[in-house]
Design a protein around this motif. Structure first.
Motif, mmCIF file in Angstrom:
data_model
loop_
_atom_site.group_PDB
_atom_site.id
_atom_site.type_symbol
_atom_site.label_atom_id
_atom_site.label_comp_id
_atom_site.label_asym_id
_atom_site.label_seq_id
_atom_site.Cartn_x
_atom_site.Cartn_y
_atom_site.Cartn_z
ATOM 1 N N PHE A 73 0.897 -1.207 0.053
ATOM 2 C CA PHE A 73 0.077 0.057 -0.052
ATOM 3 C C PHE A 73 1.043 1.251 -0.201
ATOM 4 C CE2 PHE A 73 -1.740 3.341 2.764
ATOM 5 C CZ PHE A 73 -2.816 3.770 1.774
ATOM 6 N N LEU A 74 2.022 1.135 0.748
ATOM 7 C CA LEU A 74 2.869 2.385 0.960
ATOM 8 C C LEU A 74 3.809 2.780 -0.609
ATOM 9 C CD1 LEU A 74 4.102 1.971 4.630
ATOM 10 C CD2 LEU A 74 2.524 3.868 3.789
ATOM 11 N N ILE A 75 3.964 1.283 -0.953
ATOM 12 C CA ILE A 75 4.586 1.579 -2.073
ATOM 13 C C ILE A 75 3.687 2.421 -3.308
ATOM 14 C CG2 ILE A 75 5.318 0.129 -4.291
ATOM 15 C CD1 ILE A 75 6.432 -1.901 -2.232
ATOM 16 N N SER A 76 2.535 1.826 -3.437
ATOM 17 C CA SER A 76 1.284 2.462 -4.371
ATOM 18 C C SER A 76 1.287 3.900 -4.115
ATOM 19 C CB SER A 76 0.164 1.736 -4.227
ATOM 20 O OG SER A 76 -0.337 1.849 -3.122
ATOM 21 N N LYS A 99 -9.062 6.371 -7.921
ATOM 22 C CA LYS A 99 -9.381 5.756 -8.833
ATOM 23 C C LYS A 99 -8.474 4.735 -9.312
ATOM 24 C CE LYS A 99 -10.895 7.264 -13.766
ATOM 25 N NZ LYS A 99 -11.210 8.410 -14.729
ATOM 26 N N TRP A 100 -7.310 5.182 -9.319
ATOM 27 C CA TRP A 100 -6.258 4.191 -10.097
ATOM 28 C C TRP A 100 -6.204 2.980 -9.226
ATOM 29 C CZ3 TRP A 100 -0.786 3.677 -8.010
ATOM 30 C CH2 TRP A 100 0.040 3.176 -8.858
ATOM 31 N N MET A 101 -6.304 3.165 -7.696
ATOM 32 C CA MET A 101 -5.962 1.733 -6.733
ATOM 33 C C MET A 101 -7.424 1.042 -7.056
ATOM 34 S SD MET A 101 -3.500 1.663 -5.639
ATOM 35 C CE MET A 101 -3.826 0.341 -4.433
ATOM 36 N N GLN A 102 -8.556 1.567 -7.285
ATOM 37 C CA GLN A 102 -9.824 0.930 -7.522
ATOM 38 C C GLN A 102 -9.587 0.039 -8.924
ATOM 39 O OE1 GLN A 102 -12.916 3.841 -7.449
ATOM 40 N NE2 GLN A 102 -12.911 4.064 -5.339
ATOM 41 N N GLY A 103 -8.965 0.527 -9.802
ATOM 42 C CA GLY A 103 -8.650 -0.295 -10.991
ATOM 43 C C GLY A 103 -7.926 -1.318 -10.774
ATOM 44 N N PHE A 159 -5.118 -1.221 -14.924
ATOM 45 C CA PHE A 159 -4.204 0.016 -14.369
ATOM 46 C C PHE A 159 -4.230 1.209 -15.348
ATOM 47 C CE2 PHE A 159 -2.282 -4.173 -13.323
ATOM 48 C CZ PHE A 159 -1.664 -3.726 -12.104
ATOM 49 N N GLY A 160 -5.378 1.094 -15.941
ATOM 50 C CA GLY A 160 -5.650 2.663 -16.396
ATOM 51 C C GLY A 160 -5.227 2.624 -18.131
#
Length: 329
Positions: free
Chosen positions: A17-20, A72-76, A82-83
């Motif tokens: 999570f922290l990396i993202s 939005k990016w994480m939900q994908g 990945f968008g």
């Protein structure tokens, strides 16, 4: 040991999570965004299409706050999306599916190459200290650390073309670049793969030779080795049973960092050798502020690094009894 495995797996969740979060923030820190670059290009060409700009803002949510774009990016990502790549106008998953497997293949082959070369050379250099072979290995090691990888690539390209009339660039021959995967394409890949593997593995091999030599020399001077020799245990068994196992810890620990080191270090080499890997795509996406593509590459490579580090820790616990003893306490 089971508690250790479960604990390490649980640590991976907040780490990823922290990396993202950090990856997305770093990509978004420079002023402007992809639209800024696009507007600059349109202005240089003589006109700005406001309709296209508005459509891109609506499609990618670039007019939203940074945290909304991140969510939005994480939900994908949770559903495997990945968008879209702004620059390539393609789904990021397609770009990753095309580039990432070749990057991982080169990384694994480079890792195996460094082990195959560094282990016997480092072992010989330690047990034959100050002999001709030791001086030769030390000299080659220093040269491997000092000479840039891209320079080695240029030298190989020159000699390959000058004396053998062949191009060592790319991973496929022109006939197989767009062909479907089959036995012929795999064999063609293997015939080209050795060049980037040798180029990218030179520095790592030289470094591991020096590390193994230093660690093994330190172990061979310890009292338990001297006592084993005094008991009349054969020299080969004395060296291979414990000192070499302890000195091999750096080899196992390299599993975690070989992929990010390859992606960050092979950008120039990939440009020189025309390699279809993630390095050039990452560089291009960073320059154009293609945040979904750049962030996804950094995120995926970082996750693979976490997984590689986890596997290396498990292998170290299996190899070194001292680590198993520390875990069980």
């Amino acid at each position: 040991m089971l508690r250790y495995v479960v604990r390490r797996l649980l640590y991976m969740v907040p780490t990823i999570f922290l990396i993202s979060l950090v990856a997305f923030l770093i990509i978004s820190l420079p002023p402007g965004d992809y639209l800024t670059t696009l507007i600059t290009q349109m202005r240089a060409q003589g006109g700005i299409d406001q309709g296209r700009i508005a459509a891109l803002e609506l499609r990618y949510g670039l007019d939203s706050p940074i945290y909304v774009q991140y969510l939005k990016w994480m939900q994908g990502i949770m559903v495997g999306d990945f968008g879209e790549s702004f620059q390539l106008n393609r789904p990021v998953t397609e770009v990753l599916a095309q580039r990432l497997p070749l990057t991982v293949a080169i990384a694994l082959c480079t890792l195996i190459f460094t082990w195959i070369i560094a282990l016997p050379v480092g072992l010989y250099s330690a047990i034959r200290q100050y002999k001709v072979g030791d001086y030769l290995a030390t000299t080659i090691g220093f040269l491997g650390l000092a000479v840039p990888n891209f320079l080695i690539a240029l030298v190989l390209m020159y000699f390959g073309y000058r004396f053998f009339g062949m191009s060592v660039g790319g991973l496929f021959s022109p006939d197989y670049v767009d062909a479907r995967w089959n036995i012929g394409k795999i064999l063609d890949l293997l015939s080209h793969l050795w060049v980037p593997v040798v180029v990218l593995g030179m520095a790592g091999t030289a470094g591991l030779i020096r590390i193994l030599r230093a660690n093994l020399l330190d172990e061979l001077r310890k009292p338990y080795v001297i006592a084993a020799r005094a008991r009349g245990i054969p020299e080969r068994k004395v060296i291979l049973k414990y000192p070499l196992r302890v000195a091999m810890n750096p080899f196992i620990s390299t599993i975690g960092w070989v992929l990010p080191a390859l992606v960050s270090g092979e950008v120039i080499v990939a440009q020189v050798l025309s390699l279809p890997t993630t390095g050039p795509v990452l560089l291009s996406s960073l320059l154009s502020q293609d945040m979904y593509l750049a962030g996804s590459i950094i995120f995926v490579v970082s996750v693979l690094t976490v997984i590689g580090t986890l596997l290396s820790d498990f292998a170290l616990a299996w190899l070194d009894p001292r680590i198993r003893l520390r875990i069980s306490r």
